[in-house]
Design an enzyme around this catalytic site. Structure first.
Site, PDB file in Angstrom:
ATOM      1  N   HIS A   1       0.842  -1.205   0.000  1.00  0.00           N
ATOM      2  CA  HIS A   1       0.000   0.000   0.000  1.00  0.00           C
ATOM      3  C   HIS A   1       0.877   1.256   0.000  1.00  0.00           C
ATOM      4  O   HIS A   1       0.556   2.247  -0.666  1.00  0.00           O
ATOM      5  CB  HIS A   1      -0.924  -0.025   1.223  1.00  0.00           C
ATOM      6  CG  HIS A   1      -1.610   1.276   1.508  1.00  0.00           C
ATOM      7  ND1 HIS A   1      -2.474   1.867   0.608  1.00  0.00           N
ATOM      8  CD2 HIS A   1      -1.550   2.108   2.573  1.00  0.00           C
ATOM      9  CE1 HIS A   1      -2.923   3.011   1.120  1.00  0.00           C
ATOM     10  NE2 HIS A   1      -2.368   3.194   2.309  1.00  0.00           N
TER      11      HIS A   1
ATOM     12  N   HIS B   1       3.497   7.348   5.540  1.00  0.00           N
ATOM     13  CA  HIS B   1       2.267   7.992   5.989  1.00  0.00           C
ATOM     14  C   HIS B   1       1.443   7.191   6.999  1.00  0.00           C
ATOM     15  O   HIS B   1       0.663   7.764   7.746  1.00  0.00           O
ATOM     16  CB  HIS B   1       1.404   8.454   4.807  1.00  0.00           C
ATOM     17  CG  HIS B   1       0.537   7.379   4.203  1.00  0.00           C
ATOM     18  ND1 HIS B   1       0.930   6.628   3.135  1.00  0.00           N
ATOM     19  CD2 HIS B   1      -0.710   6.935   4.534  1.00  0.00           C
ATOM     20  CE1 HIS B   1      -0.024   5.774   2.821  1.00  0.00           C
ATOM     21  NE2 HIS B   1      -1.041   5.932   3.659  1.00  0.00           N
TER      22      HIS B   1
ATOM     23  N   GLU C   1       0.234   5.859  12.638  1.00  0.00           N
ATOM     24  CA  GLU C   1      -1.116   5.344  12.858  1.00  0.00           C
ATOM     25  C   GLU C   1      -1.139   3.812  12.969  1.00  0.00           C
ATOM     26  O   GLU C   1      -1.725   3.262  13.872  1.00  0.00           O
ATOM     27  CB  GLU C   1      -1.993   5.785  11.678  1.00  0.00           C
ATOM     28  CG  GLU C   1      -3.395   5.238  11.699  1.00  0.00           C
ATOM     29  CD  GLU C   1      -4.342   6.159  12.433  1.00  0.00           C
ATOM     30  OE1 GLU C   1      -4.148   7.384  12.302  1.00  0.00           O
ATOM     31  OE2 GLU C   1      -5.249   5.667  13.124  1.00  0.00           O
ATOM     32  N   ASP C   2      -0.524   3.140  12.030  1.00  0.00           N
ATOM     33  CA  ASP C   2      -0.705   1.689  11.918  1.00  0.00           C
ATOM     34  C   ASP C   2       0.498   0.856  12.331  1.00  0.00           C
ATOM     35  O   ASP C   2       0.407  -0.357  12.423  1.00  0.00           O
ATOM     36  CB  ASP C   2      -1.090   1.326  10.474  1.00  0.00           C
ATOM     37  CG  ASP C   2      -2.437   1.909  10.084  1.00  0.00           C
ATOM     38  OD1 ASP C   2      -3.358   1.835  10.910  1.00  0.00           O
ATOM     39  OD2 ASP C   2      -2.547   2.460   8.984  1.00  0.00           O
TER      40      ASP C   2
ATOM     41  N   ASP D   1      -3.090   8.225  -1.234  1.00  0.00           N
ATOM     42  CA  ASP D   1      -3.460   7.144  -0.314  1.00  0.00           C
ATOM     43  C   ASP D   1      -4.884   6.674  -0.623  1.00  0.00           C
ATOM     44  O   ASP D   1      -5.164   5.487  -0.784  1.00  0.00           O
ATOM     45  CB  ASP D   1      -3.346   7.710   1.113  1.00  0.00           C
ATOM     46  CG  ASP D   1      -3.960   6.831   2.172  1.00  0.00           C
ATOM     47  OD1 ASP D   1      -3.649   5.632   2.192  1.00  0.00           O
ATOM     48  OD2 ASP D   1      -4.745   7.354   2.992  1.00  0.00           O
TER      49      ASP D   1
ATOM     50  N   ASP E   1     -18.934  15.769 -25.884  1.00  0.00           N
ATOM     51  CA  ASP E   1     -17.545  15.679 -25.445  1.00  0.00           C
ATOM     52  C   ASP E   1     -17.221  14.313 -24.857  1.00  0.00           C
ATOM     53  O   ASP E   1     -16.329  14.170 -24.047  1.00  0.00           O
ATOM     54  CB  ASP E   1     -17.201  16.798 -24.451  1.00  0.00           C
ATOM     55  CG  ASP E   1     -18.064  16.739 -23.202  1.00  0.00           C
ATOM     56  OD1 ASP E   1     -19.044  15.963 -23.210  1.00  0.00           O
ATOM     57  OD2 ASP E   1     -17.749  17.449 -22.239  1.00  0.00           O
TER      58      ASP E   1
END
Ligand code: MN
Length: 492
Positions: free
Chosen positions: A48, A72, A76-77, A138, A259
């Site tokens: 990821h 990133h 958090e993880d 992300d 278009d």
């Protein structure tokens, strides 16, 4: 060398040793930090982060942003401490990672209950565009791998992408990303509508692409005969979500969507853009009302191009977009290609990220007036009113109007000469007695249109009236009128 890392480094062939080392270090750090972790789809979590970094490269992000993109989720993880990131990577990258981490904590719970999220998003965006760029990269990867998630979570992420992230991508001028976010979310939110739109587009595709090919060759030849070099051409099919919206508006009649496919011509200079338009119109009849000069008057997100729609002569109708290479880069990458984005946020600014009020004196967002307005709106209005501001100022389009000297003023749709006057100067607003739009006298309550030239007539003893409050659309004008009315009131 590791294949994923090689891909990232290949994107920066000119980078210094130090920059290449930074990417390599962030890559290894993230791999170690997320060791043993899996995504819900069963693939290593680290994938990821590499994919997010690749998306950032597509957006033209700089080296620091790529490194922060790899890191990133590490706070958090992966339970990495902010202090550790500061030690290893410094304050700037820590600021970016923490910015993304804060955004990640906000969960979408329906638009109405989402005021706080929006507010924080705006703050982050205004403080440093790179934070939102990482969040968008992300999000794009999360949408592409959404099938592994429970249905309820899928819907939440997709709705949030349509309501918040896609409009932000649009606002930042990253057209390609906006389209990709919307299409991925559309597929989740309305699978049936997605399938039908895809079918319709595929039916038209073979026929359309063949027509486009012949037409492109003919146009290129006509232009080079006239001495204009076409640097490159390509054609694109309309994204599915925007096609779906257009079809709904046009009673699902695909023949009325002109278009659905467009030919893009890149030429060498602005002058060549106009010359090319003239030559094309001399050979192919344009459809009335569809010639747009976004070079002289860019869209409010910075997009520049000439558009026209012509009859190809063999029964087809095609949109043609003519622009320079620079304009094309801006259209694809938006803010990421601007100098604004490359400016570094000072730490003093970074520390203030939670203090909404301080945004007002950040010089950097002066060029993003709408963001500043939103930050101010959030600082001193009730939540309902704030939501209203967001809806009018953010999700709807803006217009650009001009002073008689040609200075562009960015206003929300529906703005009146009073909004215009106050956005230039408080005194000009307070003393406004009338307005001329494109040379004609109009009432102060008149709705301004994109491209209008506005001149404010003043009178020395003019003063705002309470009914102006009903005519204005910007928070700035409303606040200044109230303030002046209060002062006059207490003078009595
Ligand atoms: Mn993530």
């Amino acid at each position: 060398m590791d294949e994923g890392l090689q891909t990232l480094l290949d994107a920066f062939p000119e980078a210094s040793q130090a920059d290449r080392a930074l990417i390599a270090k962030a890559y290894e750090f993230a791999r170690t930090a997320h060791e043993g972790q899996m995504r819900e789809s069963g693939v290593p979590y680290f994938d990821h982060l590499v994919e997010t970094a690749k998306n950032l490269i597509q957006l033209g992000a700089d080296v620091q942003t790529i490194a922060a993109g790899l890191l990133h989720d590490s706070i958090e993880d992966a339970a990495t401490t902010p202090e550790k990131i500061r030690q290893e990577f410094g304050d700037e990258i820590l600021f970016l990672v923490e910015g993304v981490t804060k955004l990640g904590k906000l969960k979408y719970q329906g638009l109405k209950r989402h005021i706080d999220t929006l507010r924080k998003l705006f703050v982050a965006t205004a403080a440093d565009n790179r934070v939102i760029l990482i969040k968008l990269a992300d999000r794009l990867h999360n949408l592409r791998t959404i099938d592994a998630l429970p249905r309820e979570k899928q819907i939440r992420i997709a709705e949030e992408s349509l309501q918040i992230y896609a409009p932000i991508a649009h606002r930042l001028g990253i057209g390609q990303l906006k389209g990709e976010l919307e299409d991925a979310a559309f597929k989740t939110v309305d699978p049936e509508g997605y399938r039908r739109t895809l079918e319709l587009r595929e039916l038209k595709e073979a026929e359309t692409m063949q027509e486009l090919e012949g037409f492109t060759v003919a146009v290129t030849t006509a232009l080079s005969n006239a001495g204009i070099e076409v640097v490159s051409t390509d054609s694109r099919l309309k994204h599915l979500y925007s096609l779906h919206k257009k079809l709904k508006k046009n009673n699902m009649d695909i023949e009325s969507v002109y278009d659905i496919a467009a030919v893009r011509l890149l030429v060498k200079s602005v002058e060549d853009c106009y010359l090319a338009l003239g030559i094309i119109h001399a050979s192919w009849t344009p459809l009335p009302g569809r010639i747009k000069d976004y070079i002289a008057i860019p869209k409010t997100n910075g997009y520049q191009s000439l558009h026209t729609t012509v009859f190809t002569g063999d029964g087809a109708i095609v949109e043609v977009q003519i622009r320079t290479k620079d304009m094309h880069t801006t259209a694809e990458r938006g803010v990421a290609s601007h100098a604004l984005y490359k400016e570094k946020t000072t730490l003093r600014q970074a520390k203030k990220i939670d203090e909404l009020r301080t945004l007002i004196d950040m010089p950097k967002i002066a060029s993003h007036v709408w963001l500043k307005e939103l930050a101010e709106a959030g600082a001193d209005t009730h939540e309902e009113a704030y939501l209203h501001e967001i809806k009018t100022d953010f999700f709807n389009d803006r217009i650009l109007v001009f002073t008689p000297k040609g200075e562009a003023i960015d206003l929300p749709v529906g703005a009146t000469p009073i909004d215009f006057a106050y956005s230039i100067h408080t005194d000009l607003g307070n003393m406004a007695s009338g307005a001329r739009v494109n040379g004609k006298f109009v009432a102060l309550s008149t709705e301004l249109m994109h491209g209008d030239i506005v001149l404010i007539e003043t009178s020395k003893d003019g003063r705002p009236s309470a009914k102006w409050l009903q005519w204005v659309k910007t928070n700035e004008a409303r606040r200044k009128i109230r303030l002046t009315l209060e002062i006059t009131e207490s003078d009595r």
